[in-house]
Design a protein around this motif. Structure first.
Motif: not given
Lengths: 340, 340, 340, 340
Positions: C80-95
Motif C-alpha cells: 500500500c502507499h506509505e500514506t495509506a489509511h490502513i497504515h497511518v490511521d487505523e492503529c494497526g487494525a489490519p495487522e
C-alpha cells in the motif's frame, strides 16, 4: 571456502563434550535442570547483572520475537533499522508474537540507525488513538551488514528512545564485543538496553540463544509466552549444556575472535584486489563486496559458497560470512580465486 | 526410581553418536541438510506414504500447535478429549498458533473420546455464523492417562469426524505402535489421520519431533508457519541427526518396547500389592494409581520420584511414567518400597 | 467553516427518513432483514456485478481490516502507499485482523503508488520462507492527500500486482467516481479490483460502509470474520436503511458531487491568494495547503476549523476537507479570512 | 407474536428523536462530541462511580470482547458459565480479541455459576507455566436462560474469584435491575464487578452498548483496542444520542420493565396450560418451555415466531423473548394459540 553463513558451521569439541556429559542420568525438565542453575549464575556474572532473568531458547527468531512480545503491546510500534533481521528475515514472527504490532523502519547508512532518525521516527508515531503507539526500540549488533555499534552509539540510541524499552538483537553479540572491546554490561544495560538476545547458534552452538532481561518483573510473562510458543524444552539440559560450554573459559569470546579475525583477513585481502569494492565497513565477520560481472562463475567453480546480492549492471555483489571454524586456508583460497 | 516423566531421561548412545557424526564440516541450513533428505525418505517409508510432507521441530507443543494451525482457521473448533495435552499442558499454544480457535472438549472414560461423544460434540457446534465452526479433530495416542487406541478405534473416531481433518498427537506414538502391534500407516492414514505429531523427545531424543502431513498441499503453509514461529532451525542438521538415529534399525521401536515393558512390569507388580488400585488400563508406559494416605512419604523416603495426583480423602494418587532407560532394578526397588 | 473532516458532518434528511421508516415493526436480525435484500440487489446493479457478495459494517476501519483479512494470510504482505489509511490511521487494525501480516509501504508522489514502485516492492518481497510473502495490494481512492486515480491508473497497478488480489479502500469512493466520471464497475472489477470498501460514512451516512467482494467464494469467511470481530449488527436494518437511502436516486453521487464542488471552489479560491500554495492536486474534496506562519491564528479567530500539518520554518500547513454539507458561504467565509 | 429475540424489535420514539436532534450541524468525531460528555456524566451518576471510564460501541460482542481483552492476557483463562454468550454466540470473538485466551466453562443449574463451582474451576487452572493462568471471571446477568443473579449472588461469585477482575455481561442489564430492584452500583462495583457491558441494543436502542470500567487505569488500553478493532465511530454522536435518550428520564428502566412484565405475563399464562413446562425460572424477559410434539406447527400456523430448542422424544422446546415493544395482545394471542 564456505562463507554462506556462520550458521553453516558445526560446533567445537567443547560443546559436543558438554552435551555428552549432560546426558548422564535423569534431569528435572523444563529449565529446572542443575546445569541451568550454573548457566544462570554465569550469565549474570558475564553481564554484571545479579538480578537479571535468564532464559534459553533454540533459535534467534524465538529470542527476538519473545523479547518484542514482552516489550511491545499489540497496538505498539517497534523501531528498528530497515535492514533489521526482525523485519527482513523472520517471516513476520515479531508481529505474530506481539499479536499484530508494527515495525517502524528507521533509515541509516551501513545498517545503523542514527539517533536523529530514530528520534524523528518516534516523534512521528502515535500521538492519538488513531495510530500505533511508540513501544520499543530494537537495535541489532553486529548489524545485518557487518558494521558494529560502539557502546556509546548504543547509548545515544537508547537516549533518543526516551522511556521506551530497548532490545538488543545480539545474534552476533560476541562478535560485537570482540570488535569493540566492550564488556557485556557496557554494551547492554550500561548503555540503556533492557533486553538482550544473546546469540549462541551463529557462534558455535547447535541451537541455543539466551534471553537476558534486566528487569525481572518481566520474567513470568516471558516464561508463559515461551511456553505457549512451544519454546520451553522438556529436555532443557541439552540447551543448558551448550550454553554452559559456551561460557566456560570464555569459549564464546574465543570463537568470536576467531570469526572476526577470519573476517578481517578476508576483508583486508579483498581490499587489496583491484576491482573489488567493500560496500560496508567490515568490523566483525561479515563482508559485503562488489566486483565485476563474471566473477561469481569463477569463484563458484573454485568451490566458494556465499550469497549473491543485487548489484548494478556490469557488477556482481556478494555477502560472505566467516565463523569460528573458518581457516586461513579457506580465506586464502578464496582470495586466490578472486584475484585470478 | 525416577518415574516423573519420560522426558527426564537422557538419550541412548546411538543418538549421541549421530549428533557427533553430523557435526563434521559445513551443512546447508534450514532443513536443507543432506541428513534431512535421508530422514524424509525414511519417514515416508515408515508411514508407507511416499508423498507425505515431513518436517522436524524441537518440541511437542510446536508440533501440535503447528498441526492445529494448518488444519483449523481462527474461527474453528478443534475437538479433543478433555484431558488432551493441547488443552491441559500447552498454556494455550494451539489457540495462539490458530489465531484464537477454540478447543471443544469431548468426554470419555480413560482418556479416550468415544465416536458417539465426538459426533455429538461436532453436531452441536457451528450451524450458524454465531458460533465457531467444526474444523478438526485431535486424537492423542498414547492417551494422557496411559491407555491406547487401536487403529480400529482411531478409524471409528475419524469416521465420526466426517470431512474434518484429523490430527494424531503422537508424543508417544512409538509406544502406541508397540502396544498395539500396528504399523505407522495402520495407526494413521489408513485409519483416517491427516497429520501426525510423531514424537521423539519422550522416547529417547534430545528434542526432536516430526510432523508428517499426508496431504502435501499443506506443506508450504506449514513451512511458513514454522518459520514465523521461530521453529525453523538454522543448524537443522542436529535435529535431522536425532531422527536419523531414531529411525535407523528401528531404534524408536526398540526404545518404546523397553519403556512399555517397564510399564507393564511396574503395573503388574503394583496390581499384586494390596491396597493399590490402578486407575486406568496400563497399556503403554504410564501408570495412574491410588493407594492409602501416608504412602507418598514412604516412597519418597526410598527415593522414588513421580507426580502426585488429586485423590479422595484417606487416599493418595500418583502418576508414574517409565522410559527406555528405566531398569528392572528401578521397578523392583519401587515395588519393594510400595509393598513395605 | 468546519473543514476538519467529512466525518464531522451530519446526514441528509433522506437518511434520517429511511431510518425512521425502517423502525416500524419487527425485523429479522443479523443481516437477514428485507431492506438488506434490496441493498444487496442495488449494490450489485451499481457495480454491474450480479454475483458479488455484499456486506455492511459500521466503520471504514472494519471494512478495510476485514477486507485485508480475507485476502492476506498472517504471513503475508499487503502493499500500500506509505500514506495509506490502513497504515497511518487505523492503529494497526489490519495487522490485528490478519493475525500479524505486514504492510509494505510503496512510495509515490501525491499519495499515489506508481506501477513501477509497486512492482519493485512486490519483486523484493518473499522468495524464500524467511520473509513474508506477497499477498495483496490495497489502493486508496480518493487518496489520503486528495488526489484521484483514474480507472486506467488503477488498472496499471493491478496489472503490476500480477496474481495478487487487489483491494480498493473507497472511503471516498463516490468522490472518486464523481471526480473521474467513471462507473463503479470501471473503477473496480473492470480495473482488476477484487474487494471494495465502499464508503458511506464520510459521504453522508451515520456509520455504514459496504464491502463488495467480487469473488463470492470469499463470502462465508467474511461473514465469520465479521461476526467474530463484533461487526455483525443484530439490528442490522438500521445499517441497511442508511445504504438504501444512499443508493436511492443516486443520492450517494449527488452528495459526493456537492462535496467535490465545494472542494473545487475552495481550492480555486485559495490558488488565487498570494502566498498560498496547494501541496497536492485537488481532485476531490480534500485540500492540502501551505501558507505563511501566523495565518492559523487569523483563520481560527475567524472560526475556521481544520487540521494543522507539519510545515517548513516560516510556514504553516493545513488539511481542509469539504463535505456534502459544506456551503458556498462556508467556503467564501474561509477564503475571505485567508485573504485578509 | 414475534418472540424470536429482543433484538428483532425496533426503537422507541425517544431514540429516533434523539438521533434527529443530534444531526444538526457539525460535531467533533471519535467520541469527542458534546453529547458524549453528557452521557459520560450520566452513566457515572447511574453507577455512582464518578471516576469510571465510559465508552460506547455498537454491538454486544464488541463490548464483551474488548472487556475480556483488557482483563485477560493471551495466556489467561476466562471463567464463565457454559451457556455464556461469550462462549456460545460470538464465534470466538473473545479469543480473537484476547489473542488466544481460553474460556473455562463453569457448570451450574439454570445458567448460573455457583461460587463453589467457580472456585473449583479457578483452583484447577494454572499453578505452573504449562497451563493457562486464571485471569478473569465473566458473569452474565440476565443469564442466557432467563434467570437473574441477585447482587448477593454476584458478590458471592466475585468473592470466589479472589483477586481476579470480574466482568458483567449486561446485554440485558436493565432487565436484571428491574427484576431484582437493585441499583446499577449494587449490581456491579458494590458486588465486586470491575467492568460492565451495559447493554442498550436488546432494550430499545438501534445498536449501542456502553462499557463501564471502574478502574480508569484501563481506559487508554481500552481506547486503543477499540480503535484497532474498528469500533471507534467517527460520527460517534449517533451512538451518544442513543444512549443519551436511553438514560434520560430512566427510559432504559421503563423499557426493561415493559419487557419483563410481558415476560411474566407470558410465563404465567404458559404455566397455567396443561402439558407446558417451564424449563428455567422466568425472572426477566426470556422463557424456555417444553411442550408436546406437534405444538410448533400449530403455533407457527398462528403466526408465532420464536426459536426451537432441542427436546426429548415426544416433546418440543422453545425459547421466547419479550421486549419493550411486546404487547399484551401479542402475549395473549400466543397463549390462545398454545392453549388451543
Amino acid at each position: 571456502m564456505f562463507f554462506a553463513s556462520d550458521n553453516t558451521s558445526g560446533v567445537p569439541a567443547q560443546v559436543l563434550a558438554a552435551i555428552t556429559d549432560a546426558n548422564a542420568g535423569y534431569a528435572t525438565p523444563y529449565g529446572n535442570d542443575t546445569i541451568m542453575d550454573r548457566v544462570r549464575t554465569r550469565v549474570r556474572e558475564v553481564f554484571a547483572a545479579p538480578d537479571a532473568a535468564v532464559y534459553l531458547v533454540a533459535t534467534g527468531t524465538a529470542a527476538n520475537s519473545l523479547s518484542c512480545a514482552i516489550c511491545c503491546p499489540p497496538w505498539g510500534a517497534v523501531f528498528c533499522h530497515e535492514t533489521a533481521h526482525i523485519h527482513v528475515d523472520e517471516c513476520g514472527a515479531p508481529e505474530f508474537y506481539m499479536g499484530g504490532g508494527k515495525l517502524v523502519l528507521v533509515p541509516g547508512a551501513h545498517g545503523k540507525m542514527t539517533p536523529d532518525a530514530l528520534a524523528t521516527s518516534i516523534a512521528g508515531t502515535g500521538g492519538s488513538v488513531h495510530g500505533v503507539q511508540p513501544a520499543m526500540v530494537s537495535v541489532t549488533n553486529v548489524t545485518e551488514v557487518g558494521s558494529v555499534y560502539t557502546p556509546a552509539e548504543i547509548a545515544a540510541l537508547t537516549a533518543a528512545a526516551g522511556d521506551l524499552p530497548c532490545h538488543l538483537d545480539g545474534a552476533r553479540f560476541a562478535n560485537a564485543l570482540v570488535a569493540t572491546g566492550a564488556t557485556a554490561a557496557e554494551m547492554t544495560w550500561k548503555a540503556g538496553i533492557d533486553v538482550v538476545s544473546f546469540g549462541g547458534t551463529k557462534n558455535g552452538l547447535m541451537g541455543a540463544e539466551a534471553v537476558v532481561i534486566f528487569d525481572p518483573a518481566k520474567a513470568w510473562e516471558f516464561e508463559l509466552r515461551r511456553k505457549r510458543a512451544g519454546h520451553l524444552f522438556s529436555k532443557h539440559r541439552y540447551l543448558s549444556a551448550q550454553f554452559d560450554a559456551y561460557l566456560k573459559d570464555d569459549l564464546w569470546l574465543t570463537l568470536a575472535a576467531q570469526a572476526n579475525a577470519a573476517g578481517k583477513r578476508l576483508a583486508d585481502g579483498m581490499a587489496r584486489i583491484a576491482g573489488v569494492k567493500l560496500l560496508h565497513p567490515v568490523q566483525a565477520n561479515m563482508i559485503f563486496a562488489q566486483w565485476p560481472a563474471g566473477t561469481h562463475a569463477r569463484l563458484q567453480a573454485a568451490g566458494a559458497v556465499y550469497y549473491d546480492m543485487p548489484a548494478p549492471d556490469g557488477f556482481e555483489a556478494a555477502r560472505l560470512v566467516t565463523s569460528w571454524s573458518t581457516t586461513d586456508s579457506d580465506v586464502d583460497g578464496f582470495l586466490a580465486a578472486l584475484h585470478a
